[in-house]
Design a protein around this motif. Structure first.
Motif, PDB file in Angstrom:
ATOM      1  N   ARG A 155       0.869  -1.346  -0.303  1.00  0.00           N
ATOM      2  CA  ARG A 155      -0.406   0.040  -0.236  1.00  0.00           C
ATOM      3  C   ARG A 155       0.736   1.350  -0.442  1.00  0.00           C
ATOM      4  O   ARG A 155       1.179   1.993  -0.804  1.00  0.00           O
ATOM      5  N   THR A 156       1.800   1.420   0.832  1.00  0.00           N
ATOM      6  CA  THR A 156       2.835   2.297   1.015  1.00  0.00           C
ATOM      7  C   THR A 156       3.880   2.656  -0.429  1.00  0.00           C
ATOM      8  O   THR A 156       3.626   3.807  -1.089  1.00  0.00           O
ATOM      9  N   GLU A 157       3.539   1.798  -0.984  1.00  0.00           N
ATOM     10  CA  GLU A 157       4.623   1.419  -2.747  1.00  0.00           C
ATOM     11  C   GLU A 157       3.733   2.595  -3.307  1.00  0.00           C
ATOM     12  O   GLU A 157       4.147   2.647  -4.110  1.00  0.00           O
ATOM     13  N   ALA A 158       2.629   1.261  -3.536  1.00  0.00           N
ATOM     14  CA  ALA A 158       1.358   1.965  -4.393  1.00  0.00           C
ATOM     15  C   ALA A 158       0.912   3.908  -4.313  1.00  0.00           C
ATOM     16  O   ALA A 158       0.955   4.318  -5.236  1.00  0.00           O
ATOM     17  N   ALA A 159       0.875   4.014  -3.633  1.00  0.00           N
ATOM     18  CA  ALA A 159       0.754   5.515  -2.859  1.00  0.00           C
ATOM     19  C   ALA A 159       1.658   6.190  -3.218  1.00  0.00           C
ATOM     20  O   ALA A 159       1.368   7.649  -3.813  1.00  0.00           O
ATOM     21  N   MET A 160       2.883   5.716  -3.080  1.00  0.00           N
ATOM     22  CA  MET A 160       4.264   6.570  -3.708  1.00  0.00           C
ATOM     23  C   MET A 160       4.213   6.586  -5.552  1.00  0.00           C
ATOM     24  O   MET A 160       4.377   7.733  -5.239  1.00  0.00           O
ATOM     25  N   LEU A 172      17.215  15.268  -9.187  1.00  0.00           N
ATOM     26  CA  LEU A 172      16.204  16.600  -9.710  1.00  0.00           C
ATOM     27  C   LEU A 172      16.273  17.381  -7.711  1.00  0.00           C
ATOM     28  O   LEU A 172      16.792  18.325  -7.938  1.00  0.00           O
ATOM     29  N   GLN A 173      15.760  16.149  -7.178  1.00  0.00           N
ATOM     30  CA  GLN A 173      15.502  16.487  -5.903  1.00  0.00           C
ATOM     31  C   GLN A 173      16.894  17.409  -5.187  1.00  0.00           C
ATOM     32  O   GLN A 173      16.688  18.094  -4.148  1.00  0.00           O
ATOM     33  N   HIS A 201       7.461  15.273  -4.305  1.00  0.00           N
ATOM     34  CA  HIS A 201       7.202  13.955  -5.089  1.00  0.00           C
ATOM     35  C   HIS A 201       7.786  13.561  -6.221  1.00  0.00           C
ATOM     36  O   HIS A 201       6.987  12.597  -6.583  1.00  0.00           O
ATOM     37  N   CYS A 202       8.513  14.264  -6.511  1.00  0.00           N
ATOM     38  CA  CYS A 202       9.103  13.992  -8.442  1.00  0.00           C
ATOM     39  C   CYS A 202       9.542  12.310  -8.428  1.00  0.00           C
ATOM     40  O   CYS A 202       9.451  12.236  -9.907  1.00  0.00           O
TER      41      CYS A 202
END
Length: 162
Positions: free
Chosen positions: A13-18, A67-68, A61-62
């Motif tokens: 679920r965490t990975e899917a949200a990311m 880039l971050q 969130h990119c």
């Protein structure tokens, strides 16, 4: 894609949200990259508080670690010039530490556990955590953790079943 500390807290679920978050911000990554190259960090003087916050959200969130890192460097310069929010710097720095699988500096990131609680992602030099938090205008860690749990956990833990 984000690399998450491999513990029981890493759920599909965490990975899917990311992945969803990364997709939402993907279309704005090019704009941020070109803005950083042409103007440096889009600070208050260039784009106002809301514009600077939007740039920080995109950078956060990119899903592009390079880039971050560039955004963090430029954001740090802007913060030193009082042209950006130091709390945004702390939050982006911690996110980049998560991406690099390094301990975070400001203690802003928590990970959900299988049991439904939250656990803080690893912290560098925990004895000086509140000093670092204070330096960027963040509340003491104990207060933050209590508020975070109060805001997040009732949604997942106390939701009625059935």
């Amino acid at each position: 894609m984000w690399r998450v500390q491999e513990t029981e807290a890493c759920t599909p679920r965490t990975e899917a949200a990311m992945r969803v978050i990364s997709g939402i911000y993907a279309e704005h990554t090019h704009l941020l990259r070109s803005t950083l190259a042409e103007h440096g960090w889009p600070g208050y003087r260039l784009v106002g508080e809301q514009g600077s916050k939007a740039a920080w959200q995109i950078a956060t969130h990119c899903g592009d670690g390079m880039l971050q890192a560039r955004a963090l460097e430029l954001l740090g310069r802007a913060v030193r010039q009082q042209d950006a929010d130091p709390q945004h710097y702390a939050l982006l720095d911690d996110r980049l530490c998560l991406y690099r699988n390094e301990p975070q500096r400001y203690g802003t990131l928590y990970i959900p556990t299988v049991s439904g609680d939250l656990t803080i992602y690893r912290v560098r030099d925990p004895q000086r955590l509140d000093d670092r938090r204070h330096a960027v205008g963040l509340e003491p860690h104990a207060e933050y953790a209590q508020r975070l749990r109060a805001d997040v956990l009732p949604l997942d833990v106390t939701a009625p079943s059935g």
